[in-house]
Design a protein around this motif. Structure first.
Motif, PDB file in Angstrom:
ATOM      1  N   ILE A  75       0.838  -1.210   0.000  1.00  0.00           N
ATOM      2  CA  ILE A  75       0.000   0.000   0.000  1.00  0.00           C
ATOM      3  C   ILE A  75       0.862   1.245   0.000  1.00  0.00           C
ATOM      4  O   ILE A  75       0.603   2.211  -0.730  1.00  0.00           O
ATOM      5  N   SER A 121     -11.054   4.905   3.035  1.00  0.00           N
ATOM      6  CA  SER A 121     -10.080   3.834   2.813  1.00  0.00           C
ATOM      7  C   SER A 121     -10.805   2.551   2.446  1.00  0.00           C
ATOM      8  O   SER A 121     -11.997   2.382   2.725  1.00  0.00           O
ATOM      9  N   LEU A 122     -10.052   1.609   1.828  1.00  0.00           N
ATOM     10  CA  LEU A 122     -10.639   0.343   1.414  1.00  0.00           C
ATOM     11  C   LEU A 122     -11.133  -0.453   2.619  1.00  0.00           C
ATOM     12  O   LEU A 122     -12.221  -1.016   2.591  1.00  0.00           O
ATOM     13  N   PHE A 151      -6.272  -6.003   6.494  1.00  0.00           N
ATOM     14  CA  PHE A 151      -6.357  -6.690   5.210  1.00  0.00           C
ATOM     15  C   PHE A 151      -6.030  -8.174   5.359  1.00  0.00           C
ATOM     16  O   PHE A 151      -6.618  -9.026   4.674  1.00  0.00           O
ATOM     17  N   ILE A 167      -6.707  -3.436  -3.841  1.00  0.00           N
ATOM     18  CA  ILE A 167      -6.160  -2.180  -3.288  1.00  0.00           C
ATOM     19  C   ILE A 167      -5.719  -1.251  -4.414  1.00  0.00           C
ATOM     20  O   ILE A 167      -5.964  -0.036  -4.381  1.00  0.00           O
ATOM     21  N   ASP A 168      -5.085  -1.833  -5.423  1.00  0.00           N
ATOM     22  CA  ASP A 168      -4.634  -1.045  -6.556  1.00  0.00           C
ATOM     23  C   ASP A 168      -5.809  -0.425  -7.312  1.00  0.00           C
ATOM     24  O   ASP A 168      -5.811   0.759  -7.648  1.00  0.00           O
ATOM     25  N   TRP A 220      -8.737   0.158  -6.129  1.00  0.00           N
ATOM     26  CA  TRP A 220      -9.490   1.060  -5.270  1.00  0.00           C
ATOM     27  C   TRP A 220      -8.950   2.492  -5.294  1.00  0.00           C
ATOM     28  O   TRP A 220      -9.619   3.434  -4.871  1.00  0.00           O
ATOM     29  N   GLN A 221      -7.747   2.658  -5.790  1.00  0.00           N
ATOM     30  CA  GLN A 221      -7.156   3.991  -5.833  1.00  0.00           C
ATOM     31  C   GLN A 221      -8.005   4.968  -6.626  1.00  0.00           C
ATOM     32  O   GLN A 221      -8.044   6.166  -6.324  1.00  0.00           O
TER      33      GLN A 221
END
Length: 308
Positions: free
Chosen positions: A211, A240-241, A282, A301-302, A304-305
């Protein structure tokens, strides 16, 4: 009745009613050296239990004192001595066998006491402690080296005793090997347990590092707003995720996760698990959601940016 076999008894646990001074020190020294060289006596002594962990000599005082001398010379090698232990179930027969062997001994310097059946040195009057000091099965103290003879049965008995001692030593080695195997298995199990305890922490640390790398590689927030002005309101309301997994409205969360590449069954498990209790990390998400791997989590996560 179980088969008669010698046992290894600690020399320091044995006592004798016969004084050591009855035997010549050179003779004791000679036999002691032979005991150390051979690793034991070829003819076990006979003892009787005299307490919880104590024994007294019934036959073989000379051999016992020689073993004690061997222990003085080399404590480790002379720690134990082979012995037959008199038990209630075998005492009568064993003593009867001892008497039979003594009666067959061919020596001119021994006479038999008619009251006890034991053999003693041929002196004008038997010593006061002679009843407690019957002649050894191996060697008669104070007799010349050429005054005793052995027949074939005596040799066979000695060979049998040697085989019994070897069997005892082999069994001890097998027991020691089994103990070492058990200790090794316990050590391996402890290492496996430690590794299993560290895996979740390592996964979480790896995700955190990833992250941070993604954040470092992403363009500054000001540049994103300038390039995509229409997402300015979305960025200001982003979360945030991990927070989104716990609190974002289910339809919106499902759409975003589907867009990130997750399949519907996995999304449904995520929604079910968050209803049960919130996700704390996570690594916790990966652990609780079947079908979700570390690599997939990193991809989410990628992806979700663009929502943050």
């Amino acid at each position: 009745m179980k088969k008669l076999s010698p046992s290894l008894v600690a020399v320091k646990k044995i006592t004798s009613a016969v004084p050591r001074s009855n035997f010549a020190e050179p003779d004791l020294e000679k036999l002691a050296q032979l005991i150390l060289e051979l690793g034991g006596l070829i003819n076990p002594i006979i003892v009787r239990r005299n307490g919880m962990d104590a024994y007294e000599i019934v036959d073989g005082d000379f051999e016992y004192y020689a073993a004690a001398k061997a222990r003085e010379i080399h404590p480790q090698k002379g720690e134990t001595i082979g012995a037959f232990i008199l038990e209630p179930e075998n005492e009568g027969l064993l003593l009867e066998q001892v008497q039979a062997l003594r009666k067959s001994a061919k020596t001119e310097n021994l006479v038999e006491n008619p009251e006890t059946g034991f053999l003693y040195e041929n002196t004008s009057s038997p010593p006061a402690d002679s009843i407690k000091n019957p002649v050894s099965l191996v060697e008669v103290p104070h007799l010349g080296e050429n005054e005793t003879t052995e027949d074939s049965s005596s040799l066979e008995q000695r060979l049998t005793n040697i085989q019994a001692l070897f069997a005892i030593q082999i069994n001890e080695l097998k027991a020691e090997y089994a103990r070492e195997q058990q200790v090794l298995a316990q050590s391996i199990q402890e290492i496996e347990n430690r590794i299993l305890q560290q895996v979740p922490l390592l996964v979480e640390a790896g995700l955190a590092n990833k992250i941070n790398e993604l954040k470092a590689d992403s363009p500054p927030e000001k540049m994103v707003v300038e390039r995509i002005p229409e997402f300015a309101n979305v960025a200001s309301e982003s979360m945030s995720l991990l927070e989104a997994l716990n609190t974002l409205e289910k339809n919106q969360l499902s759409a975003n996760l589907k867009d990130a590449g997750l399949k519907l069954p996995v999304i449904q498990i995520i929604l079910k698990e968050r209803d049960a209790r919130p996700f704390v990390s996570f690594a916790n998400v990966v652990e609780r959601v079947k079908g979700l791997t570390d690599k997939t989590m990193i991809k989410i996560i990628d992806k979700w940016q663009k929502y943050s």
